[in-house]
Design an enzyme around this catalytic site. Structure first.
Site, short mmCIF file in Angstrom:
data_model
loop_
_atom_site.label_atom_id
_atom_site.label_comp_id
_atom_site.label_asym_id
_atom_site.label_seq_id
_atom_site.Cartn_x
_atom_site.Cartn_y
_atom_site.Cartn_z
N HIS A 39 0.83 -1.21 0.00
CA HIS A 39 0.00 0.00 0.00
C HIS A 39 0.87 1.27 0.00
CE1 HIS A 39 -4.16 -1.62 0.50
NE2 HIS A 39 -3.48 -2.69 0.85
N THR A 40 2.09 1.13 -0.46
CA THR A 40 2.98 2.30 -0.58
C THR A 40 2.96 2.86 -1.99
OG1 THR A 40 4.73 0.68 -0.86
CG2 THR A 40 4.58 1.76 1.29
N ALA A 139 -5.46 -14.68 -5.59
CA ALA A 139 -4.58 -15.19 -4.54
C ALA A 139 -3.59 -14.12 -4.09
CB ALA A 139 -3.83 -16.42 -5.02
N SER A 142 -1.54 -11.24 -8.40
CA SER A 142 -1.80 -10.34 -9.52
C SER A 142 -1.98 -11.05 -10.86
CB SER A 142 -0.74 -9.25 -9.63
OG SER A 142 -1.35 -8.11 -10.19
N SER A 143 -2.95 -11.92 -10.88
CA SER A 143 -3.35 -12.51 -12.17
C SER A 143 -3.83 -11.41 -13.10
CB SER A 143 -4.46 -13.53 -11.95
OG SER A 143 -5.65 -12.91 -11.49
N ASP A 188 2.07 -3.71 -9.50
CA ASP A 188 1.90 -5.04 -10.09
C ASP A 188 2.39 -5.09 -11.53
OD1 ASP A 188 0.69 -5.34 -7.69
OD2 ASP A 188 -1.32 -5.75 -8.48
P1 ADP Z 1 -5.49 -10.84 -8.53
O1 ADP Z 1 -4.97 -10.64 -7.15
O2 ADP Z 1 -5.38 -12.26 -8.96
O3 ADP Z 1 -4.93 -9.87 -9.51
P2 ADP Z 1 -7.87 -9.40 -9.19
O4 ADP Z 1 -9.24 -9.38 -8.61
O5 ADP Z 1 -7.11 -8.14 -9.27
O6 ADP Z 1 -7.07 -10.53 -8.43
O7 ADP Z 1 -7.96 -9.97 -10.68
C1 ADP Z 1 -8.63 -11.16 -10.94
C2 ADP Z 1 -9.49 -10.97 -12.16
O8 ADP Z 1 -8.65 -10.90 -13.34
C3 ADP Z 1 -10.41 -12.16 -12.45
O9 ADP Z 1 -11.61 -12.05 -11.73
C4 ADP Z 1 -10.63 -12.03 -13.93
O10 ADP Z 1 -11.60 -11.05 -14.22
C5 ADP Z 1 -9.28 -11.51 -14.41
N1 ADP Z 1 -8.43 -12.63 -14.83
C6 ADP Z 1 -7.39 -13.18 -14.18
N2 ADP Z 1 -6.86 -14.21 -14.89
C7 ADP Z 1 -7.60 -14.32 -16.00
C8 ADP Z 1 -7.58 -15.20 -17.13
N3 ADP Z 1 -6.70 -16.20 -17.23
N4 ADP Z 1 -8.49 -14.99 -18.10
C9 ADP Z 1 -9.38 -14.00 -18.02
N5 ADP Z 1 -9.48 -13.16 -16.98
C10 ADP Z 1 -8.60 -13.31 -15.97
MG MG Z 2 -5.11 -7.75 -9.29
#
Ligand code: ADP
Ligand code: MG
Length: 402
Positions: A39-40, A139, A142-143, A188
């Site tokens: 959070h920085t 998780a 940062s997917s 991220d």
């Molecule tokens: P995280 O901590 O994983 O970044 P977020 O809530 O910021 O969590 O992002 C997750 C969102 O990103 C998912 O709900 C989806 O909308 C999108 N996302 C992540 N991976 C994929 C993927 N492989 N295909 C499509 N959307 C994805």
């Molecule tokens: Mg995210």
């Protein structure tokens, strides 16, 4: 790229099934773990994340000849294929998961308008894009940045825009802020774009200066264990935005543009001026900035064994001052520390997600068993445990025969 080759074949088949042609190439970008500095980023401070060995891969090709000005996106994550005319790309027109890749396309198209004019924007060719990611969702790894950055490098090359990795990180952030509506900072995307093997990215979120800091984990036989509590978080609403607002209020009341401008020496003055809660929020940010700078110094002079106490202190600050931990994260950290970890802390935006523990490699089996046992004893959901390797950032185009 060689290790991705079998995946390219799978991806090409997935792409063909959904879009009816072979992809022109593959681009990838990793998720990230933040070693320290939470959070920085939106307070213009310091962060020290690293890119991990879990990635989003994007396959892309030009649009079909009968729909030349359309963006079409798909993902293994969903059955949905989302299609939109490029001219209609706008934050309000985007929803759900497709807002990430299409938000990136929109932000890049805006960049083209701003730098080369609306004519150039209209001339951008359509595309089909397919996402295949093994970054776990929600998780705290940062997917979202992984898919944004993979889409950004792919479109940067397809549209021949020539943006730098740092500029593409900013594009990913604009997409996340404006198209998705999550008020997150630049950390991220910077980690995902700029990561290097066995190194972290030391980012000054005010100057945007980024430096690679070697972690030296292998040399000390250390590894980073992630404990995903599987308590899900949601950055678009609630606590994250509230914490951000508290920080802005604290800075405004202290007459500074951001909390970055204050140091540990200012804390007594802050305590007099701010209400208790706002003070503790600000104290977290100010002491966390200090911990990041100390961590970088220690990594450079003494190596990774020296940063354990800073990781532990960061967790306490997030738990007690910033109040973004949850009992599952606290338990994961406590058990790791009791099991002899060098240091441990929750990582990511908080309210769920993952903790990290810096551990000696031989400790791992006993530590994993202890964490699982403690979670069972408390009646918590079984956490996911895995080791992450500090890895390379986003890659440019890879071909099937690379
Ligand atoms: P995280 O901590 O994983 O970044 P977020 O809530 O910021 O969590 O992002 C997750 C969102 O990103 C998912 O709900 C989806 O909308 C999108 N996302 C992540 N991976 C994929 C993927 N492989 N295909 C499509 N959307 C994805
Ligand atoms: Mg995210």
């Amino acid at each position: 790229m060689t290790e991705l080759n079998p995946l390219f074949e799978t991806l090409a088949a997935e792409f063909e099934a959904r879009h009816g042609s072979r992809p022109a190439g593959f681009w990838s970008a990793p998720g990230r773990v933040n070693l320290i500095g939470e959070h920085t980023d939106y307070n213009e401070g310091f962060v020290l994340p690293f890119a991990i060995d879990r990635r989003a891969v994007v396959a892309l090709a030009g649009a079909a000849p009968d729909a030349p000005a359309f963006a079409r996106v798909s993902s293994t994550f969903s059955d949905q294929i989302v299609e939109l005319a490029l001219a209609d790309l706008a934050p309000d027109a985007l929803a759900d998961w497709s807002a990430y890749p299409l938000g990136v396309a929109w932000a890049l198209a805006e960049h083209v308008s701003a730098t080369s004019g609306t004519e150039a924007r209209r001339a951008l060719p359509g595309f089909a894009l397919h996402i295949h990611s093994d970054v776990p969702i929600g998780a705290g790894l940062s997917s979202s940045a992984a898919i944004e950055c993979a889409a950004a490098v792919a479109l940067n090359e397809f549209w021949q825009l020539g943006l730098t990795p740092a500029e593409l990180a900013r594009v990913g952030q604009i997409a996340e802020n404006q198209a998705v509506g999550a008020p997150t900072g630049i950390m991220d995307q910077s980690a995902s774009m700029l990561g290097r093997i066995d190194a972290a990215v030391f980012l000054d979120c005010r100057s945007m200066n980024a430096e690679s800091v070697p972690l030296g984990l292998d040399a000390e036989d250390l590894e980073i264990l992630v404990i995903d509590t599987r308590v899900s978080h949601d950055h678009a609403t609630g606590g994250y935005a509230e914490r951000r607002a508290s920080c802005e209020r604290a800075a405004a009341e202290m007459g500074v543009g951001s909390l970055r401008e204050l140091s540990v020496a200012d804390l007594p003055r802050l305590q007099q001026r701010l209400d208790d809660e706002t003070f503790r929020r600000a104290r977290h940010v100010i002491t966390e900035n200090d911990r990041v700078e100390q961590a970088v110094r220690l990594l450079e002079t003494e190596g990774p064994l020296a940063i354990g106490a800073l990781l532990d202190a960061s967790h306490v600050s997030m738990r007690d001052d910033f109040e973004i931990s949850v009992p599952e994260l606290d338990l994961a950290v406590e058990v790791a520390q009791e099991g002899g970890a060098v240091g441990a802390r929750m990582t990511g935006g908080g309210f769920g997600g993952s903790a990290l523990a810096l551990i000696r490699r031989p400790q791992r089996p006993a530590l994993e068993a202890a964490v699982l046992e403690a979670f069972v004893a408390r009646g918590y959901r079984r956490p996911d445990l895995f080791v992450v390797q500090p890895s390379a950032g986003a890659t440019m185009k890879g071909d099937l025969d690379d």
